[in-house]
Design a protein around this motif. Structure first.
Motif, mmCIF file in Angstrom:
data_model
loop_
_atom_site.group_PDB
_atom_site.id
_atom_site.type_symbol
_atom_site.label_atom_id
_atom_site.label_comp_id
_atom_site.label_asym_id
_atom_site.label_seq_id
_atom_site.Cartn_x
_atom_site.Cartn_y
_atom_site.Cartn_z
ATOM 1 N N GLY A 173 -13.874 -56.586 -0.507
ATOM 2 C CA GLY A 173 -14.580 -57.728 0.084
ATOM 3 C C GLY A 173 -14.797 -57.538 1.579
ATOM 4 N N ALA A 174 -13.770 -57.058 2.279
ATOM 5 C CA ALA A 174 -13.896 -56.814 3.714
ATOM 6 C C ALA A 174 -14.914 -55.706 3.987
ATOM 7 N N GLY A 175 -14.940 -54.683 3.143
ATOM 8 C CA GLY A 175 -15.912 -53.597 3.307
ATOM 9 C C GLY A 175 -17.336 -54.085 3.108
ATOM 10 N N VAL A 176 -17.549 -54.895 2.081
ATOM 11 C CA VAL A 176 -18.884 -55.452 1.826
ATOM 12 C C VAL A 176 -19.306 -56.349 2.977
ATOM 13 N N ALA A 177 -18.395 -57.188 3.472
ATOM 14 C CA ALA A 177 -18.709 -58.074 4.596
ATOM 15 C C ALA A 177 -19.059 -57.265 5.845
ATOM 16 N N LEU A 178 -18.322 -56.199 6.095
ATOM 17 C CA LEU A 178 -18.592 -55.347 7.251
ATOM 18 C C LEU A 178 -19.964 -54.694 7.144
ATOM 19 N N ILE A 179 -20.306 -54.215 5.968
ATOM 20 C CA ILE A 179 -21.624 -53.595 5.763
ATOM 21 C C ILE A 179 -22.731 -54.621 5.988
ATOM 22 N N LEU A 180 -22.549 -55.837 5.488
ATOM 23 C CA LEU A 180 -23.548 -56.891 5.689
ATOM 24 C C LEU A 180 -23.711 -57.234 7.161
ATOM 25 N N VAL A 181 -22.621 -57.324 7.899
ATOM 26 C CA VAL A 181 -22.693 -57.624 9.334
ATOM 27 C C VAL A 181 -23.430 -56.509 10.067
ATOM 28 N N ILE A 182 -23.140 -55.277 9.728
ATOM 29 C CA ILE A 182 -23.818 -54.141 10.369
ATOM 30 C C ILE A 182 -25.306 -54.174 10.071
ATOM 31 N N LEU A 183 -25.694 -54.450 8.824
ATOM 32 C CA LEU A 183 -27.112 -54.510 8.468
ATOM 33 C C LEU A 183 -27.827 -55.647 9.193
ATOM 34 N N ILE A 184 -27.187 -56.796 9.307
ATOM 35 C CA ILE A 184 -27.799 -57.927 10.009
ATOM 36 C C ILE A 184 -27.981 -57.604 11.482
ATOM 37 N N ILE A 185 -26.984 -56.998 12.098
ATOM 38 C CA ILE A 185 -27.099 -56.629 13.512
ATOM 39 C C ILE A 185 -28.198 -55.592 13.695
ATOM 40 N N ARG A 186 -28.243 -54.605 12.817
ATOM 41 C CA ARG A 186 -29.286 -53.573 12.905
ATOM 42 C C ARG A 186 -30.674 -54.168 12.752
ATOM 43 N N TRP A 187 -30.820 -55.079 11.789
ATOM 44 C CA TRP A 187 -32.108 -55.725 11.566
ATOM 45 C C TRP A 187 -32.498 -56.579 12.772
ATOM 46 N N GLY A 188 -31.522 -57.247 13.385
ATOM 47 C CA GLY A 188 -31.802 -58.101 14.533
ATOM 48 C C GLY A 188 -32.245 -57.327 15.763
ATOM 49 N N LYS A 227 -3.823 -55.160 -7.033
ATOM 50 C CA LYS A 227 -5.200 -55.479 -7.399
ATOM 51 C C LYS A 227 -5.805 -56.472 -6.412
ATOM 52 N N LYS A 228 -5.016 -57.448 -6.007
ATOM 53 C CA LYS A 228 -5.477 -58.447 -5.043
ATOM 54 C C LYS A 228 -5.790 -57.787 -3.694
ATOM 55 N N ASN A 229 -4.904 -56.891 -3.244
ATOM 56 C CA ASN A 229 -5.134 -56.182 -1.977
ATOM 57 C C ASN A 229 -6.379 -55.301 -2.052
ATOM 58 N N ARG A 230 -6.564 -54.652 -3.199
ATOM 59 C CA ARG A 230 -7.742 -53.809 -3.398
ATOM 60 C C ARG A 230 -9.022 -54.654 -3.317
ATOM 61 N N MET A 231 -8.996 -55.823 -3.943
ATOM 62 C CA MET A 231 -10.160 -56.721 -3.915
ATOM 63 C C MET A 231 -10.432 -57.218 -2.503
ATOM 64 N N LYS A 232 -9.366 -57.487 -1.737
ATOM 65 C CA LYS A 232 -9.531 -57.907 -0.347
ATOM 66 C C LYS A 232 -10.198 -56.800 0.465
ATOM 67 N N LEU A 233 -9.762 -55.558 0.255
ATOM 68 C CA LEU A 233 -10.356 -54.432 0.975
ATOM 69 C C LEU A 233 -11.826 -54.250 0.613
#
Length: 184
Positions: A51-66, A43-49
């Protein structure tokens, strides 16, 4: 009196066939706690994955917006079309700055004239309300000199066509603050 059940030997198997020794019970308890730990780890590993997926999507959106190109209003597009239609060599025009005010738009542009001279000058388009199109040009100034009103009225007749086929509204990138970086 009531009968007490006979004592059972701990090494004898239960009715279901499993031995009930203390060691077996300890081992069974350890297995169950180990399973719980494994489930917690999964469950902990699943939550880490996640979280990492959400963070990656946010980084991509910020770069795209920039890196996304900013879009101007239709007032900017109409002023730009007016400039292109009323300039001798429209293919040499480069709009460097756009300033949108309440009822007017100012463009700073560079152009190469018939003598090869390269200069920067402003054009400002003033708008007023119109029933048919929403807004039309009221007056236009180039280098703070007002253009002939007949030219503006003739252009206003084509605003319907411009609104149906909008021009490129991509705003130019802002000029750098450093004079060193102002080279083309």
């Amino acid at each position: 009196m009531s009968e007490t059940p006979p004592p059972t030997d701990q090494n004898e198997p239960e009715e279901n066939g499993a031995p009930t020794s203390t060691e077996d019970q300890i081992e069974e308890a350890l297995d169950q706690s180990g399973l719980k730990q494994q489930q917690k780890l999964k469950k902990k590993n699943r939550m880490k994955l996640v979280g990492a997926g959400v963070a990656l999507i946010l980084v991509i959106l910020i770069i795209r917006w920039g890196f996304a190109e900013r879009q101007g209003s239709m007032a900017y597009g109409i002023c730009k079309v007016f400039l292109e239609l009323n300039t001798q060599y429209p293919d040499t025009i480069y709009v460097s700055t756009v300033e949108e005010f309440g009822k007017s738009v100012r463009l700073w542009y560079t152009q190469t004239d018939s003598f090869g001279e390269y200069r920067m000058q402003p054009i400002r388009c003033y708008f007023k309300q119109d029933e048919a199109y929403g807004f039309i040009l009221e007056k236009v100034t180039v280098r703070r000199t007002e253009l002939d009103q007949a030219v503006v009225e003739r252009f206003n007749k084509s605003i319907g066509t411009i609104l149906q086929n909008p021009p490129d509204l991509t705003l130019p990138r802002p000029l750098p603050n450093s004079l060193k970086n102002l080279q083309n």
